[in-house]
Design an enzyme around this catalytic site. Structure first.
Site, mmCIF file in Angstrom:
data_model
loop_
_atom_site.group_PDB
_atom_site.id
_atom_site.type_symbol
_atom_site.label_atom_id
_atom_site.label_comp_id
_atom_site.label_asym_id
_atom_site.label_seq_id
_atom_site.Cartn_x
_atom_site.Cartn_y
_atom_site.Cartn_z
ATOM 1 N N ARG A 266 1.049 15.723 3.886
ATOM 2 C CA ARG A 266 0.191 15.382 2.875
ATOM 3 C C ARG A 266 1.000 14.599 1.760
ATOM 4 O O ARG A 266 0.651 14.472 0.691
ATOM 5 C CB ARG A 266 -0.154 16.653 1.896
ATOM 6 C CG ARG A 266 -1.095 17.567 2.556
ATOM 7 C CD ARG A 266 -1.733 18.454 1.768
ATOM 8 N NE ARG A 266 -2.322 19.771 2.559
ATOM 9 C CZ ARG A 266 -2.915 21.063 1.801
ATOM 10 N NH1 ARG A 266 -2.435 21.257 0.588
ATOM 11 N NH2 ARG A 266 -3.469 21.870 2.669
ATOM 12 N N ASP A 298 -1.028 17.563 -3.123
ATOM 13 C CA ASP A 298 -1.627 16.413 -2.091
ATOM 14 C C ASP A 298 -0.968 15.130 -2.700
ATOM 15 O O ASP A 298 -1.401 14.517 -3.672
ATOM 16 C CB ASP A 298 -3.135 16.364 -1.758
ATOM 17 C CG ASP A 298 -3.489 15.594 -0.624
ATOM 18 O OD1 ASP A 298 -2.527 14.810 -0.350
ATOM 19 O OD2 ASP A 298 -4.419 15.878 -0.093
ATOM 20 N N ARG A 300 -0.871 12.298 -0.984
ATOM 21 C CA ARG A 300 -1.465 11.157 -0.158
ATOM 22 C C ARG A 300 -2.053 10.138 -1.315
ATOM 23 O O ARG A 300 -2.831 10.442 -2.060
ATOM 24 C CB ARG A 300 -2.222 11.587 0.809
ATOM 25 C CG ARG A 300 -1.611 12.171 2.007
ATOM 26 C CD ARG A 300 -2.485 12.829 3.052
ATOM 27 N NE ARG A 300 -3.656 13.754 2.511
ATOM 28 C CZ ARG A 300 -4.355 14.777 3.140
ATOM 29 N NH1 ARG A 300 -4.534 14.399 4.530
ATOM 30 N NH2 ARG A 300 -4.866 15.815 2.636
ATOM 31 N N THR A 321 -14.451 14.329 7.063
ATOM 32 C CA THR A 321 -13.447 15.079 6.605
ATOM 33 C C THR A 321 -14.232 16.103 5.823
ATOM 34 O O THR A 321 -15.416 16.184 5.820
ATOM 35 C CB THR A 321 -12.764 13.965 5.437
ATOM 36 O OG1 THR A 321 -11.599 14.750 4.603
ATOM 37 C CG2 THR A 321 -13.979 13.512 4.330
#
Length: 365
Positions: A266, A298, A300, A321
């Site tokens: 992540r 997270d 990202r 997703t």
């Protein structure tokens, strides 16, 4: 099915363009930003922190010497902690400097990583952009987001320096530089021949696009974050490997594109993911383990994925997703997203992991 060719990629948006590697084109504004002294200084300082060497951070008239806690020299009795870590241990609501009494490496490491550190020896000092930039620099280098802090006047000869603002803008500037540089057909075990295109950024980072059939608006897309443990080793601790294989099977059958992005764990990197695993073994869930280390749940960023999709002409996608944050992340960069579920098998080893995804991160499972 025909394979998508990188030579079909058009240039999207108005404005003049210039080459930035591989013969592809990016905007003049991006070229100018990458060539700027600030971007170059930030890139070099990321390398220095990655190598365990200190750098000087500058914010106006303020200057500090910072060094990575994991692997660098201890340059002072103060730690720069991220907002996530400072909030987790209850000392501040944002990035902070923490002066530590008896600041030996072991004590500093406990302040930076322990679930319940001894805060009686810690004095919190205002952090702001300097503390934020210090921990962002560590994140960019995939170091633990905790830096020891000292007097800039004590910096060894030859120490590099960088402005805090240039560190904080580095990640987004870099994402805009992805261009296609090489492409070739690759037969897949999933049963189709894909056209695999490598997209490279200005400092050599890579995103791979695996395309089967014609890439057109509404194409099935998977944006997959690299997972060495799941994708390669077949770890049962997560569902990443299963999701990767399922996505490739759907793309091989129906056509579509898989983007393979270098955002391990992540976005915290393999080393820190393994540190998070150790914390999970001591009782923390996936979310709290990341936060305890100083990261967000997270980390990202989907700017690079959006840039690659733009190169492929995909402003509208059906995104495989279960993660609403991933869909929202792409949409924030102008990609129109229709989520498509991608449910992997539940095993005794990943049941708690999936439950945490559902209950704490809002995944639709």
């Amino acid at each position: 099915m025909p394979t998508h060719s990188v030579h079909d990629c058009g240039h999207h948006g108005a404005g003049s363009v210039s080459p930035l590697g591989g013969g592809a084109m990016v905007s003049e504004a991006v070229v100018d930003a990458v060539a700027s002294a600030g971007f170059i200084a930030a890139h070099r300082c990321v390398g220095e922190i990655g190598a365990g060497r200190p750098v000087v951070l500058v914010d106006g008239d303020r200057q500090i010497l910072v060094s990575p806690l994991d692997g660098g020299p201890i340059v002072g009795d103060t730690l720069a902690l991220s907002a996530a870590r400072a909030t987790f241990v209850g000392i501040a609501d944002g990035p902070a400097f923490v002066r530590v009494t008896g600041a030996d490496p072991a004590t500093l490491t406990l302040i930076a990583t322990a679930c319940t550190p001894d805060l009686s020896i810690a004095e919190v000092i205002e952090g702001g952009d300097l503390a934020n930039a210090a921990t962002e620099l560590a994140k960019l280098a995939e170091r633990l987001p905790a830096m020891t802090v000292g007097d800039a006047a004590s910096a060894p000869a030859g120490t590099l320096s960088v402005a805090a603002a240039d560190v904080l803008s580095f990640r987004r500037t870099l994402a805009a530089t992805y261009v296609p540089v090489a492409s070739a057909p690759v037969p897949l075990a999933a049963g189709a021949t894909a056209n695999v295109t490598a997209f490279r950024n200005a400092i050599g980072g890579c995103v791979s696009a695996v395309a089967v059939g014609d890439a057109r608006p509404g194409t099935l897309v998977r944006v997959h974050s690299s997972c060495v443990t799941g994708d390669i080793f077949g770890s049962l601790k997560c569902d990443c490997g299963a999701q990767l294989r399922l996505a490739l099977e759907r793309i091989a059958s129906d056509g579509g594109v898989l983007l393979y992005t270098a955002q391990e764990g992540r976005g915290i990197g393999l080393v820190n993911k393994l540190r998070a695993y150790s914390l999970q073994d001591s009782g923390l869930d996936t979310v709290d383990a990341n936060i305890a280390l100083g990261y967000h749940d997270d980390e990202r960023d989907y700017a690079a994925a959006a840039v690659v999709l733009s190169h492929l002409g995909l402003g509208k996608v059906r995104l495989m997703t279960n993660n609403p944050a991933k869909a929202a992340g792409l949409e924030s960069f102008g990609v129109s997203v229709t989520p498509v579920p991608l449910i992997g098998p539940v095993t005794p080893q990943n049941a708690n992991y999936l439950a945490t995804k559902r209950h704490r991160s809002g995944h639709r499972l």
